[in-house]
Design a protein around this motif. Structure first.
Motif, PDB file in Angstrom:
ATOM      1  N   GLY A  33       0.814  -1.209   0.000  1.00 50.77           N
ATOM      2  CA  GLY A  33       0.000   0.000   0.000  1.00 50.77           C
ATOM      3  C   GLY A  33       0.847   1.257   0.000  1.00 50.77           C
ATOM      4  O   GLY A  33       0.552   2.221  -0.705  1.00 50.77           O
ATOM      5  N   GLU A  34       1.924   1.243   0.783  1.00 52.26           N
ATOM      6  CA  GLU A  34       2.808   2.398   0.833  1.00 52.26           C
ATOM      7  C   GLU A  34       3.475   2.628  -0.524  1.00 52.26           C
ATOM      8  O   GLU A  34       3.605   3.770  -0.971  1.00 52.26           O
ATOM      9  CB  GLU A  34       3.863   2.211   1.918  1.00 52.26           C
ATOM     10  CG  GLU A  34       3.297   2.328   3.317  1.00 52.26           C
ATOM     11  CD  GLU A  34       4.288   1.948   4.403  1.00 52.26           C
ATOM     12  OE1 GLU A  34       5.396   1.456   4.090  1.00 52.26           O
ATOM     13  OE2 GLU A  34       3.945   2.151   5.587  1.00 52.26           O
ATOM     14  N   PHE A  35       3.911   1.554  -1.172  1.00 50.80           N
ATOM     15  CA  PHE A  35       4.537   1.705  -2.482  1.00 50.80           C
ATOM     16  C   PHE A  35       3.553   2.273  -3.500  1.00 50.80           C
ATOM     17  O   PHE A  35       3.873   3.212  -4.226  1.00 50.80           O
ATOM     18  CB  PHE A  35       5.103   0.366  -2.986  1.00 50.80           C
ATOM     19  CG  PHE A  35       5.586   0.471  -4.408  1.00 50.80           C
ATOM     20  CD1 PHE A  35       6.755   1.153  -4.691  1.00 50.80           C
ATOM     21  CD2 PHE A  35       4.850  -0.060  -5.445  1.00 50.80           C
ATOM     22  CE1 PHE A  35       7.189   1.293  -6.013  1.00 50.80           C
ATOM     23  CE2 PHE A  35       5.273   0.061  -6.753  1.00 50.80           C
ATOM     24  CZ  PHE A  35       6.445   0.742  -7.043  1.00 50.80           C
ATOM     25  N   VAL A  36       2.353   1.712  -3.539  1.00 51.84           N
ATOM     26  CA  VAL A  36       1.352   2.166  -4.515  1.00 51.84           C
ATOM     27  C   VAL A  36       1.038   3.644  -4.279  1.00 51.84           C
ATOM     28  O   VAL A  36       0.976   4.428  -5.221  1.00 51.84           O
ATOM     29  CB  VAL A  36       0.090   1.290  -4.465  1.00 51.84           C
ATOM     30  CG1 VAL A  36      -1.043   1.875  -5.291  1.00 51.84           C
ATOM     31  CG2 VAL A  36       0.418  -0.125  -4.950  1.00 51.84           C
ATOM     32  N   LYS A  37       0.876   4.024  -3.017  1.00 47.25           N
ATOM     33  CA  LYS A  37       0.622   5.437  -2.711  1.00 47.25           C
ATOM     34  C   LYS A  37       1.801   6.314  -3.094  1.00 47.25           C
ATOM     35  O   LYS A  37       1.621   7.429  -3.573  1.00 47.25           O
ATOM     36  CB  LYS A  37       0.292   5.616  -1.231  1.00 47.25           C
ATOM     37  CG  LYS A  37      -1.126   5.235  -0.881  1.00 47.25           C
ATOM     38  CD  LYS A  37      -1.401   5.510   0.574  1.00 47.25           C
ATOM     39  CE  LYS A  37      -2.520   6.489   0.671  1.00 47.25           C
ATOM     40  NZ  LYS A  37      -2.916   6.787   2.042  1.00 47.25           N
ATOM     41  N   SER A  38       3.022   5.808  -2.910  1.00 39.80           N
ATOM     42  CA  SER A  38       4.200   6.604  -3.262  1.00 39.80           C
ATOM     43  C   SER A  38       4.283   6.837  -4.766  1.00 39.80           C
ATOM     44  O   SER A  38       4.947   7.776  -5.212  1.00 39.80           O
ATOM     45  CB  SER A  38       5.485   5.923  -2.775  1.00 39.80           C
ATOM     46  OG  SER A  38       5.844   4.831  -3.604  1.00 39.80           O
ATOM     47  N   GLU A  39       3.597   6.014  -5.520  1.00 40.28           N
ATOM     48  CA  GLU A  39       3.532   6.172  -6.973  1.00 40.28           C
ATOM     49  C   GLU A  39       2.383   7.087  -7.387  1.00 40.28           C
ATOM     50  O   GLU A  39       2.094   7.251  -8.570  1.00 40.28           O
ATOM     51  CB  GLU A  39       3.370   4.804  -7.640  1.00 40.28           C
ATOM     52  CG  GLU A  39       4.590   3.915  -7.506  1.00 40.28           C
ATOM     53  CD  GLU A  39       5.773   4.428  -8.307  1.00 40.28           C
ATOM     54  OE1 GLU A  39       5.614   4.681  -9.517  1.00 40.28           O
ATOM     55  OE2 GLU A  39       6.866   4.576  -7.719  1.00 40.28           O
ATOM     56  N   GLY A  40       1.697   7.674  -6.393  1.00 41.83           N
ATOM     57  CA  GLY A  40       0.627   8.631  -6.665  1.00 41.83           C
ATOM     58  C   GLY A  40      -0.717   8.003  -6.968  1.00 41.83           C
ATOM     59  O   GLY A  40      -1.601   8.659  -7.522  1.00 41.83           O
ATOM     60  N   LEU A  41      -0.891   6.737  -6.592  1.00 43.71           N
ATOM     61  CA  LEU A  41      -2.146   6.035  -6.879  1.00 43.71           C
ATOM     62  C   LEU A  41      -2.886   5.743  -5.581  1.00 43.71           C
ATOM     63  O   LEU A  41      -2.327   5.132  -4.667  1.00 43.71           O
ATOM     64  CB  LEU A  41      -1.854   4.715  -7.612  1.00 43.71           C
ATOM     65  CG  LEU A  41      -1.074   4.848  -8.918  1.00 43.71           C
ATOM     66  CD1 LEU A  41      -0.646   3.480  -9.415  1.00 43.71           C
ATOM     67  CD2 LEU A  41      -1.909   5.565  -9.958  1.00 43.71           C
ATOM     68  N   GLU A  42      -4.129   6.197  -5.499  1.00 43.29           N
ATOM     69  CA  GLU A  42      -4.955   5.946  -4.322  1.00 43.29           C
ATOM     70  C   GLU A  42      -6.327   5.493  -4.778  1.00 43.29           C
ATOM     71  O   GLU A  42      -6.983   6.185  -5.554  1.00 43.29           O
ATOM     72  CB  GLU A  42      -5.072   7.198  -3.460  1.00 43.29           C
ATOM     73  CG  GLU A  42      -3.761   7.613  -2.834  1.00 43.29           C
ATOM     74  CD  GLU A  42      -3.925   8.718  -1.825  1.00 43.29           C
ATOM     75  OE1 GLU A  42      -4.786   8.576  -0.929  1.00 43.29           O
ATOM     76  OE2 GLU A  42      -3.209   9.722  -1.938  1.00 43.29           O
ATOM     77  N   PHE A  43      -6.735   4.325  -4.301  1.00 40.30           N
ATOM     78  CA  PHE A  43      -8.028   3.768  -4.678  1.00 40.30           C
ATOM     79  C   PHE A  43      -8.497   2.809  -3.604  1.00 40.30           C
ATOM     80  O   PHE A  43      -7.700   2.301  -2.823  1.00 40.30           O
ATOM     81  CB  PHE A  43      -7.948   3.045  -6.027  1.00 40.30           C
ATOM     82  CG  PHE A  43      -6.776   2.102  -6.151  1.00 40.30           C
ATOM     83  CD1 PHE A  43      -6.851   0.807  -5.675  1.00 40.30           C
ATOM     84  CD2 PHE A  43      -5.590   2.529  -6.719  1.00 40.30           C
ATOM     85  CE1 PHE A  43      -5.770  -0.056  -5.774  1.00 40.30           C
ATOM     86  CE2 PHE A  43      -4.505   1.682  -6.837  1.00 40.30           C
ATOM     87  CZ  PHE A  43      -4.595   0.370  -6.350  1.00 40.30           C
ATOM     88  N   THR A  44      -9.791   2.596  -3.558  1.00 41.45           N
ATOM     89  CA  THR A  44     -10.354   1.637  -2.617  1.00 41.45           C
ATOM     90  C   THR A  44     -10.368   0.252  -3.254  1.00 41.45           C
ATOM     91  O   THR A  44     -10.196   0.111  -4.472  1.00 41.45           O
ATOM     92  CB  THR A  44     -11.800   2.018  -2.238  1.00 41.45           C
ATOM     93  OG1 THR A  44     -12.622   1.897  -3.400  1.00 41.45           O
ATOM     94  CG2 THR A  44     -11.888   3.422  -1.669  1.00 41.45           C
ATOM     95  N   VAL A  45     -10.588  -0.747  -2.433  1.00 40.23           N
ATOM     96  CA  VAL A  45     -10.724  -2.105  -2.954  1.00 40.23           C
ATOM     97  C   VAL A  45     -11.911  -2.161  -3.912  1.00 40.23           C
ATOM     98  O   VAL A  45     -11.842  -2.783  -4.969  1.00 40.23           O
ATOM     99  CB  VAL A  45     -10.886  -3.124  -1.808  1.00 40.23           C
ATOM    100  CG1 VAL A  45     -11.236  -4.499  -2.347  1.00 40.23           C
ATOM    101  CG2 VAL A  45      -9.624  -3.188  -0.973  1.00 40.23           C
ATOM    102  N   GLY A  46     -12.997  -1.489  -3.559  1.00 32.25           N
ATOM    103  CA  GLY A  46     -14.175  -1.459  -4.436  1.00 32.25           C
ATOM    104  C   GLY A  46     -13.847  -0.855  -5.795  1.00 32.25           C
ATOM    105  O   GLY A  46     -14.292  -1.354  -6.830  1.00 32.25           O
ATOM    106  N   GLU A  47     -13.072   0.228  -5.791  1.00 30.01           N
ATOM    107  CA  GLU A  47     -12.675   0.849  -7.062  1.00 30.01           C
ATOM    108  C   GLU A  47     -11.777  -0.076  -7.866  1.00 30.01           C
ATOM    109  O   GLU A  47     -11.911  -0.184  -9.088  1.00 30.01           O
ATOM    110  CB  GLU A  47     -11.971   2.182  -6.790  1.00 30.01           C
ATOM    111  CG  GLU A  47     -12.925   3.252  -6.303  1.00 30.01           C
ATOM    112  CD  GLU A  47     -12.241   4.455  -5.684  1.00 30.01           C
ATOM    113  OE1 GLU A  47     -12.919   5.505  -5.593  1.00 30.01           O
ATOM    114  OE2 GLU A  47     -11.057   4.372  -5.279  1.00 30.01           O
TER     115      GLU A  47
END
Length: 83
Positions: A33-47
């Protein structure tokens, strides 16, 4: 959080081998989760699930099955587990 980020995540998993390797190489849901966020991507499991349905690609074909299964673990830290 956005559906657009979820689609972008899938696109990168499909077309950027370095990114996909980094995501799947993370030791746990927290670091993933930290890596994905560091890449500028934020989404929910539903999304993410909605984007998967809209992608017409089997999850395993883009290396996402392990990622999704770990998001559904008891601790969804780093990415919002809400729908």
């Amino acid at each position: 959080m956005s559906l657009a980020d979820a689609y972008q995540f899938l696109e990168r998993m499909d077309n950027d081998p370095g990114f996909a390797q980094q995501v799947t190489g993370c030791a746990d849901a927290i670091s993933r989760g930290e890596f994905v966020k560091s890449e500028g991507l934020e989404f929910t499991v539903g999304e993410l699930m909605q984007a998967l349905k809209g992608s017409n690609k089997p999850a395993a074909s883009i290396g996402i099955d392990l990622f999704v299964s770990r998001l559904f673990s008891k601790q969804c830290i780093g990415i919002d587990c809400g729908n």
